[in-house]
Motif scaffolding. Sequence first.
Motif, short mmCIF file in Angstrom:
data_model
loop_
_atom_site.label_atom_id
_atom_site.label_comp_id
_atom_site.label_asym_id
_atom_site.label_seq_id
_atom_site.Cartn_x
_atom_site.Cartn_y
_atom_site.Cartn_z
N TRP A 137 1.01 -1.19 0.19
CA TRP A 137 -0.11 0.05 0.14
C TRP A 137 1.33 1.46 -0.02
N SER A 138 0.37 2.36 -0.92
CA SER A 138 1.47 3.35 -0.82
C SER A 138 0.39 4.64 -1.61
N ALA A 139 0.58 5.71 -1.69
CA ALA A 139 0.03 6.73 -1.96
C ALA A 139 0.90 8.17 -2.79
N VAL A 140 0.24 7.72 -4.30
CA VAL A 140 2.01 8.81 -4.23
C VAL A 140 0.83 10.22 -5.59
N LYS A 141 1.51 11.46 -5.31
CA LYS A 141 1.65 12.22 -6.74
C LYS A 141 2.30 12.50 -7.13
N THR A 142 2.45 12.85 -8.42
CA THR A 142 3.33 13.27 -9.20
C THR A 142 3.02 14.90 -9.70
N GLY A 143 4.53 15.49 -10.02
CA GLY A 143 4.09 16.91 -10.51
C GLY A 143 5.13 17.60 -11.63
N THR A 144 4.46 18.37 -12.28
CA THR A 144 5.92 18.88 -13.23
C THR A 144 5.48 20.50 -13.28
#
Length: 737
Positions: free
Chosen positions: A539-546
């Motif tokens: 289980w993991s929660a992740v967000k990317t951004g540019t």
Amino acid sequence: MPRTPKALLALSLLAALTGPAQALPRFEDVKRDFRPSDVRVLDRDGELLQRVRTDATVRRGRWTALADISPALRTAMLLSEDKRFYEHSGVDWRAVSAAAWGNLWNTRTRGASTITMQLAGLLDDDLRRGSGGRDLAQKLGQTFAAQQLERQWRKDQILEGYLNTVPFRGEIVGIDALSRTLFGKAPHGLDAREAAVAAVLVRAPNAKAAVVAQRACEVMRAMDAGAKVNCEALDLFASAALQRKAFEASEGIAPHLARRALKEGDGPTSALTPNFSRREREQGDIRTTLRAPLQRFALTTLQRHLNELRGRNVEDGALVVLDNASGEVLAWVGSSGALSRAAEVDGVVAQRQPGSTLKPLLYAQAIAERRLTAASLLDDSSAQISTAAGLYIPQNYDRHFKGHVSVRTALAASLNVPAVRTLVMVSPEAFARQLRAAGLSLAQNGDYYGYSLALGSAEVSLLALANGYRTLANGGRFGATRILLAAPSSPPPSPASGRGGEQHAIDPRAAFIVGDILSDANARAPTFGLDSVLGTRFWSAVKTGTSKDMRDNWAVGWSERYTIGVWVGNASGAPMWDVSGTSGAAPIWAELMGFLHRRERSRAPDAPPGLVRMRVRFSDELEAAREEWFIAGTEQPRFELPAEGTDPAPRITAPTDGTIIALDPDIPPRHQRVRFEAEGSGLAWRIDGKPFARGASAQWLPWPGRHVVALLDARGQVVDQVRLEVRGAGVKRVTAK
């Protein structure tokens, strides 16, 4: 009675003899007050992370116990400096006689200064040898001090103190600094050849290599009378050793963290007592919260991935790993090191535009305020939003629109237009306050950034952003991070009580829902696909951004125990070439998270009280039916597209929350009216709780003070409100009730 010259001379000699005896320190005091010229920054288990030089005037290593100094060095030093060290009581009277006889007949002798006498001169500034040598009073004082020292210290203490404080060559003081500088090893590893060179440098610190080699050859013959010594080879060895500068000013795997630890270690006492007192830190050690094995893995992983991206104009990166419960920093890599042209810049604390990584905090606020649910439908289509600076036209990353999508899909797939529409509901200033509550300090107020704040137009640091995500991981509780290890008597704080006390910055129900969305591989599939690097086996929660023009690329996320933040870009601000969220920072994030959980489980968090889970359906089969989480009271089983021509949900469109209005005393008040605008029908306005006007727009004659403007729907229910302040010169402010 007048004193004769002989009496004055006797008094002078008495003062010279008794003064040093009173000033001689104890062995324990000398050892305690010894100061290395560098600080060793250690991990939580005492493993060396970084060594940083803090004294540029001298080069001293650690205090080395006599048992940790090689027998060869001890033997060489005694043969060179004091053959009868264990026989005399501070003064070698046989050597004194030989020296006096040599001076009388003008013949060369070794000298009469014993190791004890030399140490006495090193311990007392009044007895130190000047450029012209010691005068008669100093020599007599040194003689008496040596005898006193022999009575107060043991022989092994004298030899240990001498080897740690004697100057060798140039700026080098003490056997540890000499061993590491000239021979690249600790004192316990010195062999006979190295020991002979070291012993010679005490008597001839500035001699040329040939002279050092010649005298070292004599010492080696004395060490083993029957051995054959190759003096020519010793000449080459001495020349090479005297040119070494192996003791670099700073070396290790955590230079940026080390600088910060030094700064915090020298600062005011914090609520957490460091594991070492200030005096112990001055001895050269600072214990941090880092894990050395994780730090090494993080550094090599970052450098390896950046090497693979060099063809895309990427040379810099940074990462930080936090412990969710305690806020302890477990890894801190500030730059890519040799790969970077700005290696000194610490990317963990540098201010950068975070791109889409602010969206989770925005949606959490909208859900907490019950403006949206995870199943609410948002329009992902071309939008033109009026602002004071003109029209704001947001675009998605791929320049395509998905039509109506749920909040779950909008966040997980990182769609820009729905995020901007959400910020219109929340208002930029209210969102800025939410960011500050989560530890992300902004340079300006929310209205300065406007609706672009939803897409990360403000600058934040990687450390603050990662800690903001740690706030989500901890159910909305914000707590400060720390890099200095707590004292053994002060256990790490629990999630409910961090340094300075943790506080709820985000509604725990909204934090849970956002975490559930960011862990949903199916929800992110429209943008990232089902086989994304963001998916983990746990289980993991992740967000990317540019950020704009591909100047910054981010991946931030958490597991049950850890939060990891990764930034990739260029310290110069130069744009990268064709680097997306999944090709830049995300692979590094995924590899680090996998390393942390190679033997640790990561389970999904338990839902906090006040949540309801129910099955929902969407009209026109916009999305597949699914189980969804709701804050109790906001749940509904079906979500419909808004019918064409229906009124939008009532809301205030102007002024924005937090607006400050400055009255101009030179303009008549009737010409300074403030216009209120709203969307919806059957609306009414209240100011400070009193009815003011009806309709979608109204004009108000401002009055100095702080005011609350509320919008009511046709049923008389408050559906939106903003706070504003009116300032007027010379008028006392009025506080709204």
